[in-house]
Design a protein around this motif. Structure first.
Motif, mmCIF file in Angstrom:
data_model
loop_
_atom_site.group_PDB
_atom_site.id
_atom_site.type_symbol
_atom_site.label_atom_id
_atom_site.label_comp_id
_atom_site.label_asym_id
_atom_site.label_seq_id
_atom_site.Cartn_x
_atom_site.Cartn_y
_atom_site.Cartn_z
ATOM 1 N N PHE A 1 12.193 -11.525 74.115
ATOM 2 C CA PHE A 1 10.922 -11.705 74.038
ATOM 3 C C PHE A 1 9.297 -11.078 75.284
ATOM 4 O O PHE A 1 10.710 -11.412 76.440
ATOM 5 C CB PHE A 1 10.498 -12.994 74.919
ATOM 6 C CG PHE A 1 10.987 -14.151 73.883
ATOM 7 C CD1 PHE A 1 11.697 -13.957 72.428
ATOM 8 C CD2 PHE A 1 11.816 -15.329 74.106
ATOM 9 C CE1 PHE A 1 12.227 -14.851 71.248
ATOM 10 C CE2 PHE A 1 12.482 -16.628 73.240
ATOM 11 C CZ PHE A 1 12.494 -16.431 71.685
ATOM 12 N N CYS A 2 8.620 -11.076 74.809
ATOM 13 C CA CYS A 2 7.867 -10.065 76.408
ATOM 14 C C CYS A 2 6.667 -11.103 76.433
ATOM 15 O O CYS A 2 6.311 -11.768 75.141
ATOM 16 C CB CYS A 2 7.095 -9.180 75.711
ATOM 17 S SG CYS A 2 6.169 -8.224 76.925
ATOM 18 N N ARG A 3 6.094 -12.140 77.719
ATOM 19 C CA ARG A 3 5.203 -12.559 77.845
ATOM 20 C C ARG A 3 4.083 -11.776 78.185
ATOM 21 O O ARG A 3 2.685 -12.666 78.485
ATOM 22 C CB ARG A 3 5.796 -12.949 78.656
ATOM 23 C CG ARG A 3 6.160 -14.643 78.183
ATOM 24 C CD ARG A 3 5.592 -15.843 77.159
ATOM 25 N NE ARG A 3 6.025 -15.324 75.837
ATOM 26 C CZ ARG A 3 7.360 -15.212 75.217
ATOM 27 N NH1 ARG A 3 7.171 -16.776 75.410
ATOM 28 N NH2 ARG A 3 7.315 -15.528 73.713
ATOM 29 N N CYS A 4 4.003 -10.812 78.273
ATOM 30 C CA CYS A 4 2.923 -9.510 78.388
ATOM 31 C C CYS A 4 2.626 -8.931 77.585
ATOM 32 O O CYS A 4 1.122 -8.305 77.099
ATOM 33 C CB CYS A 4 3.238 -9.056 80.001
ATOM 34 S SG CYS A 4 4.140 -9.783 81.652
ATOM 35 N N THR A 5 3.148 -7.911 76.540
ATOM 36 C CA THR A 5 2.008 -6.392 75.970
ATOM 37 C C THR A 5 1.702 -7.306 75.186
ATOM 38 O O THR A 5 1.362 -6.161 73.853
ATOM 39 C CB THR A 5 3.825 -5.676 75.876
ATOM 40 O OG1 THR A 5 4.510 -6.374 75.085
ATOM 41 C CG2 THR A 5 4.214 -5.062 77.187
ATOM 42 N N GLY A 6 2.292 -8.249 74.223
ATOM 43 C CA GLY A 6 1.998 -7.932 72.799
ATOM 44 C C GLY A 6 3.071 -7.220 71.852
ATOM 45 O O GLY A 6 3.159 -7.933 70.805
ATOM 46 N N GLY B 1 4.717 0.956 77.944
ATOM 47 C CA GLY B 1 5.734 -0.273 76.866
ATOM 48 C C GLY B 1 5.848 -1.944 77.831
ATOM 49 O O GLY B 1 7.326 -2.598 77.552
ATOM 50 N N LEU B 2 5.799 -1.523 79.043
ATOM 51 C CA LEU B 2 5.612 -2.994 80.378
ATOM 52 C C LEU B 2 4.150 -2.877 80.983
ATOM 53 O O LEU B 2 3.663 -2.001 80.930
ATOM 54 C CB LEU B 2 6.914 -2.413 80.787
ATOM 55 C CG LEU B 2 7.511 -1.356 81.617
ATOM 56 C CD1 LEU B 2 7.591 -1.829 83.501
ATOM 57 C CD2 LEU B 2 7.212 -0.206 80.936
ATOM 58 N N GLN B 3 4.398 -4.497 81.185
ATOM 59 C CA GLN B 3 3.209 -4.567 82.030
ATOM 60 C C GLN B 3 4.116 -6.017 83.612
ATOM 61 O O GLN B 3 4.041 -4.889 84.282
ATOM 62 C CB GLN B 3 2.606 -5.556 81.389
ATOM 63 C CG GLN B 3 1.739 -5.225 80.792
ATOM 64 C CD GLN B 3 0.440 -6.068 80.309
ATOM 65 O OE1 GLN B 3 0.003 -7.060 80.915
ATOM 66 N NE2 GLN B 3 0.232 -5.621 78.634
ATOM 67 N N CYS B 4 4.339 -6.607 83.544
ATOM 68 C CA CYS B 4 5.029 -7.024 84.175
ATOM 69 C C CYS B 4 6.444 -5.975 85.071
ATOM 70 O O CYS B 4 7.117 -6.467 86.322
ATOM 71 C CB CYS B 4 5.618 -8.291 84.945
ATOM 72 S SG CYS B 4 6.886 -9.341 83.768
ATOM 73 N N GLY B 5 6.814 -6.277 83.595
ATOM 74 C CA GLY B 5 8.565 -5.206 83.348
ATOM 75 C C GLY B 5 9.803 -5.877 83.055
ATOM 76 O O GLY B 5 10.564 -5.819 83.173
ATOM 77 N N PHE B 6 9.549 -7.578 83.197
ATOM 78 C CA PHE B 6 10.811 -8.864 83.447
ATOM 79 C C PHE B 6 11.664 -8.055 82.345
ATOM 80 O O PHE B 6 13.161 -8.569 82.806
ATOM 81 C CB PHE B 6 10.360 -9.750 83.539
ATOM 82 C CG PHE B 6 11.507 -10.861 83.955
ATOM 83 C CD1 PHE B 6 12.327 -10.540 85.834
ATOM 84 C CD2 PHE B 6 11.849 -11.606 83.471
ATOM 85 C CE1 PHE B 6 12.852 -11.543 86.004
ATOM 86 C CE2 PHE B 6 13.394 -12.570 83.199
ATOM 87 C CZ PHE B 6 13.176 -12.409 84.470
ATOM 88 N N CYS B 7 10.715 -7.963 81.184
ATOM 89 C CA CYS B 7 12.128 -8.180 79.922
ATOM 90 C C CYS B 7 12.361 -6.966 80.046
ATOM 91 O O CYS B 7 13.146 -6.603 78.546
ATOM 92 C CB CYS B 7 10.946 -8.458 78.877
ATOM 93 S SG CYS B 7 9.366 -6.998 78.073
ATOM 94 N N THR B 8 11.559 -5.586 80.746
ATOM 95 C CA THR B 8 12.062 -4.131 79.870
ATOM 96 C C THR B 8 13.583 -3.798 79.943
ATOM 97 O O THR B 8 13.351 -2.876 78.809
ATOM 98 C CB THR B 8 11.561 -3.425 81.180
ATOM 99 O OG1 THR B 8 10.341 -3.899 81.371
ATOM 100 C CG2 THR B 8 11.194 -2.135 80.585
#
Ligand code: FAD
Ligand code: FES
Ligand code: FES
Lengths: 278, 161
Positions: B134-139, B97-104
């Protein structure tokens, strides 16, 4: 972004809040979800904030003498989840669920939204359609003003600087009343690009209110008259849609030109009338 | 001019004198050094700063620390239980559920509020609840799956949160 410095007072009662409001350049702080963003951008820099978030009596939602009474500091989420509202005023539960996002609904209040009177805010259209009366208090006493006389222009209302909105009173709609809130959401801000609240009574009276369309939310008398007492069918709905927005100065901006916003408003009225007629 | 606040954060009581204009997110990050709560937009839009104030998901870039006086606050750091991950934390891990993790952290705190009101949300319910994050990575796709995973896990465990 950091707001300019200000003095802060947290009050426990409406009387304390009214006393504190007599200082010059003082503003009420409710949920803060319009005021704090504006203060962070320094669009607003009051000398003092009076926080009414601790006045529990202002958060009450109750039924009294045939009216639903909503305290001004009830949050959008408080209203949306309340059983009395779900039972008697589904319009408010449906509309509240469209405000901002889950976090905004947890903090923003109905009183704050009405006082702020953003041209695209949702509560103004809902209170207009529901024949609500807004109660205001000042150190001189209390007055009750129909929603139809409350909104006076862009971010402008009948509220005086020394007054506080204390409650919103809505006559309990009779059994069989149908209602809906239809909103075209601006996808980034989630405010309404155009939205329409409709309340249809069993005697055929139909209240129609728009927000997001003009400088302030308003009841559309032309559309209401066109549909009043008529069965809701394709022909009568078409007549109401044609009659809507006459003489209204529709807003245009970089999201929606005047003709596009006018079109949207009419489409959302049509959707709303079909929904209450279904 | 400073105002005294008393708050409970992740079960620990704190008392500080703060300037009224101090934002709650700055109090958590700069005073308490709880940096799991992120600042993305600083304009109430992205949800990265979401925490719980008295159990309710809150964008704490839009709340003053003084408004939280007397409140019970939970941040992402307070969600696991004695080292055992919260089902949502586990879900984001299991379902990517995360890529960069900033929004997590914000996603998880908002989803936790949803699951309190609606323990078995539909996909549409989850997407509606996460409107303000908002998440700018995962879609978003795997974020929805992560929340579904947590809902299922909590049902199995009958964990009440
Ligand atoms: C990201 C985001 C998205 C949003 N989306 C929407 C949306 O889709 N639709 C929508 O309608 N709104 C939206 N809002 C606005 C939100 O609903 C606000 O919470 C609301 O407009 C103001 O309520 P508040 O309690 O936060 O008021 P505050 O910000 O505390 O106050 C706003 C103004 O009202 C005055 N005031 C507050 N309470 C009273 C009172 N009882 N008596 C007199 N004056 C008072 C204050 O002095 C101030 O001038 C959004 C906000 C954000 C941050
Ligand atoms: S940092 Fe608070 S909403 Fe983006
Ligand atoms: S994982 Fe990078 S912003 Fe969501």
């Amino acid at each position: 972004m950091i707001p300019a410095a200000f003095e802060y007072e947290k009050v426990k009662t409406v009387d304390e809040a009214l006393a504190a409001l007599s200082d010059s350049d003082t503003k009420i702080l409710a949920g803060g979800h319009s005021l704090i963003p504006a203060m962070k951008l320094r669009l607003n820099r009051p000398a003092k904030l009076v926080d009414i978030g601790g006045i529990t009596a202002l958060k009450d939602i109750k039924e009294q003498d045939g009216e639903i009474v909503i305290g001004a500091a009830a949050t959008h989420a408080d209203i949306m989840y309340h059983n009395l509202i779900k039972k008697h005023l589904p319009l408010f539960a449906e509309g509240a669920a469209t405000i901002g996002d889950l976090q905004v609904r947890n903090h923003g209040t109905i009183g704050g939204s009405l006082a702020h009177a953003d041209p695209a805010a949702d509560w103004p259209a809902m209170v207009l359609a529901a024949d609500a009366v807004i109660e205001l208090k000042s150190s001189n006493g209390r007055r009750r003003i129909p929603a139809t006389e409350f909104f006076t222009g862009l971010f402008s209302t009948a509220l005086q600087p020394n007054e506080i909105i204390t409650e919103i009173r809505i006559p309990v709609p009779p059994d069989g009343t149908k209602s809906t809130y239809q909103k075209f959401v601006q996808p980034a801000s989630r405010f309404a690009l155009a939205a329409c609240a409709v309340m249809r009574f069993t005697d055929g009276r139909t209240n129609i209110a728009f927000t997001g369309v003009a400088e302030n939310a308003f009841r559309d008398g032309g559309a209401e008259q066109a549909i009043a007492g008529k069965a809701l069918d394709d022909a009568s709905i078409k007549a109401a849609v044609n009659a809507a927005l006459q003489g209204v100065s529709v807003l245009g901006d970089h999201y929606a030109s005047v003709p596009y916003r006018m079109h949207l408003a009419k489409v959302y009225l049509k959707k709303a009338l079909h929904k209450v007629g279904a | 001019m400073s105002t005294k606040i008393n708050v409970t954060v992740n079960g620990v009581q704190y008392s500080h004198f703060v300037e009224p204009r101090l934002l709650l997110v700055s109090y958590l990050r700069d005073v308490l050094h709880l940096t799991g709560t992120h600042v993305g937009c600083d304009t109430s839009n992205c949800g990265a700063c979401t925490i719980h104030v008295n159990g309710k998901a809150t964008k704490c870039c839009t709340l003053l620390a003084v408004q939280a006086d007397g409140c019970n606050i939970t941040t992402i750091e307070g969600l696991s239980n004695n080292g055992e991950l919260h089902p949502l934390q586990e879900g984001f891990n299991e379902c990517h559920g995360l890529q960069c993790g900033f929004c997590t952290p914000g996603m998880i705190m908002t989803a936790a509020d949803l699951l309190q009101h609606n323990p078995q949300p539909s996909e549409a319910d989850i997407r509606h609840a996460l409107d303000g994050n908002f998440c700018r990575c995962t879609g978003y796709h795997n974020i929805v799956k992560s929340v579904q995973y947590a809902a299922q896990k909590m049902k199995e465990k009958e964990v009440v949160h």
